[in-house]
Design a protein around this motif. Sequence first.
Motif, PDB file in Angstrom:
ATOM      1  N   TRP A  52      47.786  -5.710  17.340  1.00  0.00           N
ATOM      2  CA  TRP A  52      48.096  -6.225  15.702  1.00  0.00           C
ATOM      3  C   TRP A  52      49.305  -6.803  15.862  1.00  0.00           C
ATOM      4  O   TRP A  52      50.289  -6.733  17.143  1.00  0.00           O
TER       5      TRP A  52
ATOM      6  N   THR B 162      49.106  -2.239   8.820  1.00  0.00           N
ATOM      7  CA  THR B 162      49.594  -1.229   8.465  1.00  0.00           C
ATOM      8  C   THR B 162      50.222  -1.354   7.075  1.00  0.00           C
ATOM      9  O   THR B 162      50.364  -1.447   5.949  1.00  0.00           O
TER      10      THR B 162
ATOM     11  N   ARG C  92      49.164   4.667   8.672  1.00  0.00           N
ATOM     12  CA  ARG C  92      49.927   4.316   9.813  1.00  0.00           C
ATOM     13  C   ARG C  92      48.549   4.799  10.486  1.00  0.00           C
ATOM     14  O   ARG C  92      47.697   4.438  10.783  1.00  0.00           O
TER      15      ARG C  92
ATOM     16  N   TYR D 160      45.723   2.460  11.625  1.00  0.00           N
ATOM     17  CA  TYR D 160      45.331   2.089  12.905  1.00  0.00           C
ATOM     18  C   TYR D 160      43.276   3.174  12.938  1.00  0.00           C
ATOM     19  O   TYR D 160      42.673   1.759  13.740  1.00  0.00           O
TER      20      TYR D 160
ATOM     21  N   TYR E   2      41.326  -0.485  11.809  1.00  0.00           N
ATOM     22  CA  TYR E   2      41.592  -0.896  12.329  1.00  0.00           C
ATOM     23  C   TYR E   2      40.472  -1.154  14.075  1.00  0.00           C
ATOM     24  O   TYR E   2      40.022  -2.245  14.023  1.00  0.00           O
ATOM     25  N   TRP E   3      40.724   0.439  14.674  1.00  0.00           N
ATOM     26  CA  TRP E   3      39.864   0.256  15.715  1.00  0.00           C
ATOM     27  C   TRP E   3      38.742   0.672  15.206  1.00  0.00           C
ATOM     28  O   TRP E   3      37.743  -0.538  15.937  1.00  0.00           O
TER      29      TRP E   3
ATOM     30  N   PRO F 144      41.955   5.407  17.993  1.00  0.00           N
ATOM     31  CA  PRO F 144      43.978   6.468  17.727  1.00  0.00           C
ATOM     32  C   PRO F 144      43.491   8.080  18.110  1.00  0.00           C
ATOM     33  O   PRO F 144      42.084   8.014  17.880  1.00  0.00           O
TER      34      PRO F 144
ATOM     35  N   MET G 183      47.995   4.741  18.904  1.00  0.00           N
ATOM     36  CA  MET G 183      47.141   4.431  19.331  1.00  0.00           C
ATOM     37  C   MET G 183      47.206   3.276  20.379  1.00  0.00           C
ATOM     38  O   MET G 183      48.519   2.720  20.377  1.00  0.00           O
TER      39      MET G 183
ATOM     40  N   ASP H 179      52.280  -4.763  22.546  1.00  0.00           N
ATOM     41  CA  ASP H 179      52.027  -4.124  21.083  1.00  0.00           C
ATOM     42  C   ASP H 179      53.342  -4.288  20.870  1.00  0.00           C
ATOM     43  O   ASP H 179      54.083  -4.118  21.655  1.00  0.00           O
TER      44      ASP H 179
ATOM     45  N   GLN I  86      53.985  -1.272  17.248  1.00  0.00           N
ATOM     46  CA  GLN I  86      54.353   0.253  17.301  1.00  0.00           C
ATOM     47  C   GLN I  86      55.552   1.201  18.036  1.00  0.00           C
ATOM     48  O   GLN I  86      56.081   2.526  17.543  1.00  0.00           O
TER      49      GLN I  86
END
Length: 548
Positions: A269, A274, A296, A300, A303-304, A315, A320, A338, A341
């Motif tokens: 991501w 987010t 957030r 998350y 997203y997963w 997460p 995550m 990432d 984050q």
Amino acid sequence: MTPVHHHAPGSHAPELRAAARHLGRRRFLTGTAAAAALAFAVNLPAAGVAGAAPLDGARITEDPFTLGVASGDPRPDGVLLWTRLAPRPYEPDSGLPRTRVAVRWELAHDARFTRIAARGQVDAHPEFDHSVHVDVPGLDSDRVYWFRFRAGTWISPVGRTRTAPARNAAISELRIAAVSCQAYHDGYFTAYRHLAEEDLDVVFHLGDYLYEYAVTAAGGARGYTDRRLPAHFNRETVTLEDYRLRYGLYKSDPDLMAAHAAHPFVVTWDDHETENNYADGTPENDVPPEEFLLRRAAAYRAYWENQPLRVPQRPQGPDMRLYRRLPFGRLAQFDVLDTRQYRSDQAYGDVAHVPGPESEDPSRTMTGETQERWLIDGWRTSRAVWNVVPQQVNFSARRLDLNPVAKVSMDAWDGYPASRERLLAGADAAGVANLMVLTGDVHVAYAYDIKRDFADPASRTVGTEIVATSVSSGKDGADRPANWETYTRANPHMRFYNGRRGYALVTLGRDAARADFRTVPAVTTPGAPVSTAASFMTEAGNPGLEPV
């Protein structure tokens, strides 16, 4: 690259603020009890909670596979298969009751499913919005497979996937694609239809899979005249329900579904999954950090649920673990980063700014210390010809004007020069001969020679950066944006710059790598053709891009 939009969470704010008062600062949200409290606060039940009786498949009277199928994170002996049951993806409950549903899956050696390689059954749990993540082990390496799902009497579309080569396999070629930034409201996902027809081993999605901004009833720039989107899309995403609905909108796009059905994806991501330009626990706007962490956590989780990711990526509250390593034989090692984050907050208020003490502080980090150490340690033990780093934001220096001390983007690695220097020094120390960085975010295509010292144009070239343009973000774009001459003059290591939509193809070989920048002339109208805007080669052991 998106302008700042100041937006309050609206009607959800009292609920989030009330929950946040009980949670405290982020440092108190790392234990199991705190994570459970946060999960409860945003209606995220703990993993495995599914006490309701299973739904009789005969009661599913509408096609539940409206979001298609996907696969991802290929390993030499397995791959992750994904789908989500959503008969009505534009409705808050997706058209299913809050009960688990038995889903059967099949993986075959052929598209007609006459030779089954593996099959099984899993439950789609309402706690995970009836998403299904099947980690299939025991497969042959470097092999194409086909897969599908069944729920009740319904059968999903067929997906095609491929396992990675064996870890020590001396393969001669890999064909990969890089994509990023697909704002639904900015246009059609035409590039994905063409991507589905490419001959590829794997696709890397480099961030901004969706955007949190409102989508009008007409689909924004898509300008629908034959249908209207529900009013709940015409607001910014804040809650878990908001994010789930937005994924339902995006993943129902037929071009995106075609690409997922054709190739395994490796996803990471950036910010818009987010909120624009957030950094670690710091939000874009002046809302309490506790409130942002609730948002957030919701983002998350959604997203997963909606990506082909394994259980280790699931997460825990607002955290995550998304960075991970994927070896493809002895030819390539992919270290997926990432950069959102764990980063330090952007210097000088997120805007373009000349470098200064705030941005050049050596303690600033783009990746966080743990991820930085993980990446450099991985380079030290790598035996791959190509060490490829799929990540989010512009890595190479990008001077934005012709002044002696030029402005740079504080949201990109230019805003974190000490962090970039540590990685370049780490690559040097590890003896990385063929470094390639894959990047998204900026809604244009760039090709860069990575310099060991960007302040010195004569500095040696130590790698290559391929920046994939957006799928649709920024609308149609132009071959030469208004700042084309300024950027190319200010950045002699920038070998290519194009502002159309599309994707990047990269072919990795033992002796050289080739990058093809594929673009479409328009996304505000559907069905545009694709063409190759430019192609470059870089030799193994001799970094530097040359046009083909």
